[in-house]
Scaffold this motif. Structure first.
Motif, PDB file in Angstrom:
ATOM      1  N   THR A 254       0.863  -1.170   0.000  1.00 34.03           N
ATOM      2  CA  THR A 254       0.000   0.000   0.000  1.00 34.03           C
ATOM      3  C   THR A 254       0.905   1.228   0.000  1.00 34.03           C
ATOM      4  OG1 THR A 254      -1.876   1.130   1.042  1.00 34.03           O
ATOM      5  CG2 THR A 254      -0.274   0.128   2.515  1.00 34.03           C
ATOM      6  N   VAL A 255       0.485   2.256  -0.719  1.00 29.59           N
ATOM      7  CA  VAL A 255       1.235   3.504  -0.792  1.00 29.59           C
ATOM      8  C   VAL A 255       0.258   4.658  -0.618  1.00 29.59           C
ATOM      9  CG1 VAL A 255       2.673   5.002  -2.232  1.00 29.59           C
ATOM     10  CG2 VAL A 255       2.947   2.518  -2.369  1.00 29.59           C
ATOM     11  N   HIS A 256       0.583   5.579   0.283  1.00 28.93           N
ATOM     12  CA  HIS A 256      -0.209   6.786   0.483  1.00 28.93           C
ATOM     13  C   HIS A 256       0.615   7.965  -0.042  1.00 28.93           C
ATOM     14  CE1 HIS A 256      -2.562   4.930   4.104  1.00 28.93           C
ATOM     15  NE2 HIS A 256      -2.538   4.136   3.046  1.00 28.93           N
ATOM     16  N   TRP A 257       0.147   8.541  -1.118  1.00 24.84           N
ATOM     17  CA  TRP A 257       0.803   9.698  -1.717  1.00 24.84           C
ATOM     18  C   TRP A 257       0.276  10.962  -1.059  1.00 24.84           C
ATOM     19  CZ3 TRP A 257       4.264   8.921  -5.773  1.00 24.84           C
ATOM     20  CH2 TRP A 257       4.242   7.666  -6.367  1.00 24.84           C
ATOM     21  N   GLU A 258       1.130  11.961  -0.894  1.00 22.93           N
ATOM     22  CA  GLU A 258       0.664  13.248  -0.390  1.00 22.93           C
ATOM     23  C   GLU A 258      -0.183  13.931  -1.459  1.00 22.93           C
ATOM     24  OE1 GLU A 258       3.685  15.736   1.225  1.00 22.93           O
ATOM     25  OE2 GLU A 258       4.151  14.304   2.804  1.00 22.93           O
TER      26      GLU A 258
END
Length: 170
Positions: free
Chosen positions: A80-84
């Protein structure tokens, strides 16, 4: 069927960093880095700073983005990746890569998604055979108009490998 599992996490709040700076390699992707301290689960030492070099790796160098499979087997990779939040990118991509720092670079399971508006939260899953001498990594990129790379920071990432070690043979 037995499993060998490695679960890595990096979080801006937990690490007291605002974000993980994204810098692109020659292939136009960023290898996501994970700290060696505070990992959620790594009893097989697949994320070991002593693997893959003559000197121990130190987060956030490129080797801190590697998982070294502990066994031959069928690997289920997830991330999982949370981008700003950033209005510049129009597309977000991720891929799982065998040997991301070596001569055997082999990307597979590439995924792309359009911008949703606001912060971006994406999950990914892919499966393939893994081997102890071939590390795996998670690479990401954000693209703007004309396929231009945009260095959009991330605020959270997880990377997991579950190896099915007892693959049946006919």
């Amino acid at each position: 069927m037995s499993l060998a599992i490695c679960s890595l996490i990096w979080d801006a709040k937990a690490s007291k960093q605002r974000s993980q700076k994204v810098s692109y390699d020659d292939d136009g992707y960023h290898l996501v880095r994970f700290p060696y301290e505070g990992e959620s689960y790594d009893p097989w030492h697949m994320h070991d700073p002593d693997k893959g070099g003559s000197e121990p790796s130190k987060f956030p160098d490129t080797r801190s983005g590697l998982i070294w499979p502990s066994h031959d087997g069928w690997g289920v990779l997830s991330a999982t990746v949370h981008w700003e939040a950033d209005s510049t990118p129009s597309e977000y991509r991720a891929r799982f890569v065998r040997d991301p720092l070596g001569d055997g670079y082999d990307s597979t399971g590439t995924s792309a998604a359009n911008r949703t508006g606001g912060a971006e939260f994406h999950t990914y899953v892919w499966q393939f055979f893994v081997h102890p001498d071939v590390p795996v990594g998670l690479k990401i990129t954000a693209r703007g108009s004309g396929d231009r790379k945009v260095a959009t920071p991330i605020s959270h990432a997880q990377f997991k490998l579950a190896i099915h070690t007892d693959v049946a043979v006919p």
